[in-house]
Design a protein around this motif. Structure first.
Motif, short mmCIF file in Angstrom:
data_model
loop_
_atom_site.label_atom_id
_atom_site.label_comp_id
_atom_site.label_asym_id
_atom_site.label_seq_id
_atom_site.Cartn_x
_atom_site.Cartn_y
_atom_site.Cartn_z
N LYS A 171 -3.00 3.50 -22.88
CA LYS A 171 -1.95 4.52 -23.02
C LYS A 171 -1.55 4.76 -24.48
CE LYS A 171 0.26 3.13 -18.62
NZ LYS A 171 0.16 4.39 -17.86
N VAL A 172 -1.95 3.87 -25.41
CA VAL A 172 -1.43 3.92 -26.77
C VAL A 172 -2.55 4.04 -27.80
CG1 VAL A 172 0.60 2.58 -26.14
CG2 VAL A 172 -1.41 1.39 -27.04
N GLU A 173 -2.16 4.26 -29.05
CA GLU A 173 -3.11 4.36 -30.15
C GLU A 173 -3.02 3.18 -31.11
OE1 GLU A 173 -3.09 8.26 -32.08
OE2 GLU A 173 -2.13 9.08 -30.28
N SER B 201 6.57 9.98 -25.38
CA SER B 201 5.63 9.05 -24.74
C SER B 201 5.18 8.01 -25.76
CB SER B 201 4.41 9.82 -24.22
OG SER B 201 3.48 8.93 -23.64
N ARG C 244 3.23 5.68 -28.11
CA ARG C 244 1.85 5.59 -28.62
C ARG C 244 1.64 4.29 -29.37
NH1 ARG C 244 1.86 10.90 -32.07
NH2 ARG C 244 -0.37 10.50 -32.37
N CYS D 152 -7.99 1.33 -29.71
CA CYS D 152 -6.68 1.22 -30.36
C CYS D 152 -6.83 0.63 -31.76
CB CYS D 152 -5.76 0.30 -29.57
SG CYS D 152 -5.32 0.87 -27.94
N LEU E 293 -0.42 7.20 -36.82
CA LEU E 293 -0.17 8.30 -35.88
C LEU E 293 -0.18 9.66 -36.59
CD1 LEU E 293 2.59 6.81 -33.54
CD2 LEU E 293 0.11 6.80 -33.25
N SER F 258 6.59 12.86 -29.99
CA SER F 258 6.53 12.75 -28.54
C SER F 258 7.37 11.58 -28.05
CB SER F 258 5.07 12.56 -28.12
OG SER F 258 4.99 12.22 -26.75
N SER G 154 2.16 1.96 -38.57
CA SER G 154 2.07 2.69 -37.30
C SER G 154 2.31 4.18 -37.51
CB SER G 154 3.08 2.13 -36.31
OG SER G 154 2.83 0.77 -36.03
#
Length: 371
Positions: free
Chosen positions: A76-78, A4, A6, A103, A335, A2, A331
């Motif tokens: 907005k993020v993980e 966007s 993360r 998160c 994800l 994506s 990271s």
């Protein structure tokens, strides 16, 4: 993947933040490039893009180190990668906001006291939310945990004696402040399942297999390996020493003696400010990016048990760039749903030491003992 973001890097404009951004960009992983000053972030991102030779998949975010300003972005993020240190002074709002926003938390600290404190205060809470809490997701003290896990593969090993040795040490400004504050606080090793304090105001003469001459070393905060293994039933003893060149070691011992003299009667806040002052004096400017041909390091783990002794040298290069790479690798695995253990974990515990060593060997950073 994506477009966007993360992932969010906080404190991104510093030396290590730029390296993490570069490593994420090389993997085409979008991220927020966050910190307090927009101008500084723009200047730093330009350096990242100059190194890359192209535009980075980054979005600049200006946010103060407070829950109120961090939370809208963390929502907005993980994954949040915190690079704003010294961590005992600055990291708490980031950790707490990560927990609130669900998160995963990674950072690059080398401060043993902070790692103990964050484990004890928030390890259980992160685990209950199936989140990773992984401080020291960096050269120090991730590489030692990888070497330790190799030694622990030998049946009967229950004691770990680790040494970090690096050629031509290149501390960043933030790292200098972090290590100066941590060497002037209690530093611990694990002995017979108890954490005991090092004598922190002296250096130690050590021998490591790859050097022809003895070297000087310091506990350098005590390391995080004793913290990773404090409650691990496999490990009874664990200690860490670090050799960054005799001149640096002697200089730091001199600073410790100066601190002990000048800090008499100070409270903890005043002591923290004094070590920040020492850091500004010692590293007034950001060093150049580290080099795999100059900045080489060997992390030696001696594993012992009742009837066995084993030695594993982990050869590694460009440790700061490796820090950027381990943050990017962690990271990506988070994800992709490749987390092996939740809560407070080293990178080795979170993702598997064999998997990480094999990956970083392929990337050219370290040796692989299974080849």
């Amino acid at each position: 993947m994506s477009n966007s973001p993360r992932i969010l890097i906080y404190g991104a404009s510093g030396y290590t933040g730029k390296l993490i951004a570069e490593c994420l960009s090389q993997r085409d992983m979008p991220f927020y490039f966050a910190g307090r000053s927009k101008d500084t972030l723009e200047t730093s991102l330009a350096i990242v893009e100059e190194r890359l030779g192209r535009k980075a998949p980054a979005t600049i975010v200006q946010a103060a180190n407070t829950r109120e300003e961090l939370l809208p972005w963390f929502d907005k993020v993980e994954v949040v990668i915190n690079v704003a240190g010294p961590f005992m002074q600055l990291a708490w709002p980031v950790v707490e906001t990560c927990l609130e926003a669900n998160c995963h938390y990674l950072d690059t600290t080398g401060e043993q006291d902070f790692v103990i404190a964050v484990r004890d205060q928030y390890g259980k809470a992160f685990a209950e939310k199936n989140l990773l809490l992984s401080p020291a997701n960096s050269y120090m003290w991730c590489a030692g945990a990888l070497a330790a896990e190799v030694a622990l593969e030998t049946e009967g090993v229950d004691s770990l004696d680790l040494t970090y040795q690096i050629n031509d040490a290149l501390p960043s400004q933030a790292s200098t402040k972090s290590f100066l504050r941590m060497v002037n606080n209690p530093q611990y090793l694990l002995k017979n399942n108890e954490m005991i304090e090092w004598q922190g105001d002296r250096h130690y003469t050590i021998n490591v297999p790859h050097l022809s001459q003895p070297a000087l070393a310091l506990p350098w905060s005590g390391g995080c390996e004793p913290v990773w293994y404090e409650h691990d039933e496999r490990v009874r003893n664990c200690k860490v020493l670090t050799a960054f060149g005799d001149e640096i070691i002697e200089s730091v011992v001199g600073i410790i003696h100066r601190f002990n003299k000048e800090s008499v009667g100070m409270n903890q806040a005043q002591k923290e400010e004094l070590t920040n002052q020492f850091g500004d004096e010692m590293t007034p400017a950001e060093p150049p990016k580290d080099s795999p041909d100059i900045h080489r390091t060997v992390i030696t783990c001696i594993g012992q048990g009742r009837q066995v002794t084993t030695v594993f040298p982990l050869s590694l290069n460009a440790p700061y760039t490796f820090t950027g790479e381990i943050c990017a690798e962690a990271s990506e695995r988070l994800l992709n749903g490749e987390l092996k253990a939740v809560g407070f974990q080293s990178a080795a515990g979170a993702f598997g030491h064999r998997e990480l060593i094999e990956k970083f060997h392929k990337l050219g950073y370290m040796n692989n003992p299974w080849l």
